[in-house]
Design an enzyme around this catalytic site. Sequence first.
Site, short mmCIF file in Angstrom:
data_model
loop_
_atom_site.label_atom_id
_atom_site.label_comp_id
_atom_site.label_asym_id
_atom_site.label_seq_id
_atom_site.Cartn_x
_atom_site.Cartn_y
_atom_site.Cartn_z
N ILE A 217 0.87 -1.18 0.00
CA ILE A 217 0.00 0.00 0.00
C ILE A 217 0.91 1.23 0.00
O ILE A 217 1.77 1.37 0.87
CB ILE A 217 -0.90 0.02 1.25
CG1 ILE A 217 -1.73 -1.25 1.34
CG2 ILE A 217 -1.78 1.27 1.25
CD1 ILE A 217 -2.49 -1.41 2.67
N GLY A 218 0.73 2.13 -0.95
CA GLY A 218 1.57 3.32 -1.07
C GLY A 218 2.67 3.07 -2.09
O GLY A 218 3.55 2.22 -1.87
N GLY A 220 4.30 5.82 -3.78
CA GLY A 220 5.28 6.91 -3.70
C GLY A 220 5.39 7.68 -5.00
O GLY A 220 4.60 7.49 -5.94
N TYR A 222 6.41 11.63 -7.05
CA TYR A 222 6.03 13.04 -7.01
C TYR A 222 5.25 13.35 -8.27
O TYR A 222 4.98 12.46 -9.07
CB TYR A 222 7.28 13.93 -6.94
CG TYR A 222 8.21 13.53 -5.83
CD1 TYR A 222 7.98 13.95 -4.52
CD2 TYR A 222 9.32 12.72 -6.08
CE1 TYR A 222 8.82 13.58 -3.50
CE2 TYR A 222 10.17 12.34 -5.06
CZ TYR A 222 9.91 12.78 -3.76
OH TYR A 222 10.75 12.40 -2.76
N GLN A 266 -6.85 3.27 0.73
CA GLN A 266 -6.62 2.27 1.76
C GLN A 266 -7.58 2.41 2.94
O GLN A 266 -7.63 1.54 3.81
CB GLN A 266 -5.17 2.32 2.26
CG GLN A 266 -4.83 3.47 3.18
CD GLN A 266 -3.48 3.27 3.88
OE1 GLN A 266 -2.60 4.08 3.71
NE2 GLN A 266 -3.29 2.22 4.65
N HIS A 291 -0.05 6.41 6.42
CA HIS A 291 0.39 6.36 7.81
C HIS A 291 -0.55 7.09 8.76
O HIS A 291 -0.18 7.40 9.90
CB HIS A 291 1.84 6.86 7.97
CG HIS A 291 2.80 6.12 7.10
ND1 HIS A 291 2.94 4.75 7.16
CD2 HIS A 291 3.63 6.53 6.10
CE1 HIS A 291 3.82 4.35 6.25
NE2 HIS A 291 4.25 5.42 5.59
C1 LIG Z 1 5.48 6.94 1.74
S1 LIG Z 1 4.79 6.97 0.12
C2 LIG Z 1 5.02 5.32 -0.38
C3 LIG Z 1 6.44 4.97 -0.66
C4 LIG Z 1 6.58 3.61 -1.30
N1 LIG Z 1 5.91 2.58 -0.53
C5 LIG Z 1 8.05 3.25 -1.41
O1 LIG Z 1 8.57 2.55 -0.51
O2 LIG Z 1 8.70 3.63 -2.39
C6 LIG Z 1 3.11 7.05 0.50
C7 LIG Z 1 2.18 6.83 -0.64
O3 LIG Z 1 0.90 6.56 -0.10
C8 LIG Z 1 -0.08 7.10 -0.96
N2 LIG Z 1 -1.34 7.30 -0.20
C9 LIG Z 1 -1.66 8.32 0.64
N3 LIG Z 1 -2.90 8.14 1.14
C10 LIG Z 1 -3.37 6.99 0.61
C11 LIG Z 1 -4.60 6.28 0.73
N4 LIG Z 1 -5.59 6.73 1.51
N5 LIG Z 1 -4.74 5.15 0.03
C12 LIG Z 1 -3.76 4.67 -0.77
N6 LIG Z 1 -2.56 5.30 -0.92
C13 LIG Z 1 -2.38 6.44 -0.24
C14 LIG Z 1 0.55 8.40 -1.44
O4 LIG Z 1 -0.05 8.81 -2.65
C15 LIG Z 1 2.01 8.02 -1.57
O5 LIG Z 1 2.31 7.64 -2.89
#
Ligand SMILES: C[S@@+](CC[C@H](N)C(=O)[O-])C[C@H]1O[C@@H](n2cnc3c(N)ncnc32)[C@H](O)[C@@H]1O
Length: 407
Positions: A217-218, A220, A222, A266, A291
């Site tokens: 989930i996530g 990442g 830009y 999520q 998070h």
């Molecule tokens: C910390 S980054 C993820 C980094 C990635 N896992 C990595 O290790 O390269 C967090 C990601 O979570 C996504 N995100 C934020 N809120 C979210 C949600 N409610 N549901 C799904 N993804 C979400 C953001 O768009 C962002 O791309």
Amino acid sequence: MVDTQTELTDPTDQDPTDLTDLTRRLVHAGTASDDQIQALVDAAGLDAVARALGEEICFRCPEPVNPMPIDVALDVGHRDQERRLVLHVVRDRPVRLREDRPGTIWSQVGIGVTDLVRRLYGRGDRRMTGDFRNTFLPSPDDPESLYSMFSELSTLLSSAAQATGTVMAGCAPRCPDLGELSLRYGSDKWASFHWYTPHYERHFASLRDEPVRILEIGIGGYEDDPGGSSLKMWKRFFHRGEIFGLDLYDKSELNETRLTALTGDQNAPEELIAIAEEHGPFDVVIDDGSHMNEHVHTSFRTLFSYVRAGGLYVIEDLQTAYFPGFGGSSGDTAEPHTSIGLVKRLLDDLHHREYEQRSDTEPSLTQRTVVGVHMYHNIVFVEKGVNGEDGLPAWMDASAWDALGAK
Ligand SMILES: C[S@@+](CC[C@H](N)C(=O)[O-])C[C@H]1O[C@@H](n2cnc3c(N)ncnc32)[C@H](O)[C@@H]1O
């Protein structure tokens, strides 16, 4: 038989300036006791030992990948002394110890000399975390200079992480597989503000050669970068695996064989269920999304049932349990609604046979299937299986033991 104590510290044939001789003794010391290592450092002097270890680290460091030159301070402690080694790290140049006046220190690692000797010359399979402390951007002399270079801050941060990762790889007996991959693909799971990859290696070792299904989930990235660093790292690591990423934003441009970027929230159970029904069950789910504490709970509650027996549910960045802005607690105790509160609950569920339950309640999914909760700094691995081991029967409680003891 070799007398190890004499072998390590005998001053008669010891010249502290002779690196070869000292290194030979350090190699022996790698598997000796703490007292023996310390006696060797007392005899040879911390300066000479730190220098010898620094040379070895420079030799072991992989090719640096950071575009911005970074000076990493390695503070080696022994009893009440400390020696600072400064390693200059930049792409296309071998790592070197700085003899001249170093520039700004953007990353600092502190480690006891005993642990460093063990890292370099001890057993190759020793634990690769929990023996050092580190700080990024440790209070620059002139904070104004930091603000003025704000536009370069993200390059500076990633360069500092890459340089620190390079130095830590040089402090390892073997190449830390995932750590290297993490640097290669630009994931922040090692040597940035997180030091997760050794934990992943430990828990993923038995899955590595399997045709696993991984959901992270996530994703990442830009605005002008779709992200996916960790997804690529998992694809490389699990050479037979199928990797799924889930993000709020459409990142389907990342799609390729064995890697699928899914779009969804999520915190929306119905979206998660649809995804899991189509692509699950999963061997591993990793929550590295928003998070937000509420989201972490929702995702776990919904997706844990789609983790296969023998699989893992991983939650990263548990620090937000203490960040009110993320729905965390404000004090020093994580409350039940936080991610760490969830982990605490799972510890109770793991032990549900040990406490009294109402006889008309069926054990919950987590009580039945959580078989391990492996907690590290800011990350937890929840292991799924059959939680079927019986506890002591109720009649064998403390009073029963007292009664038996009295006979
Ligand atoms: C910390 S980054 C993820 C980094 C990635 N896992 C990595 O290790 O390269 C967090 C990601 O979570 C996504 N995100 C934020 N809120 C979210 C949600 N409610 N549901 C799904 N993804 C979400 C953001 O768009 C962002 O791309």
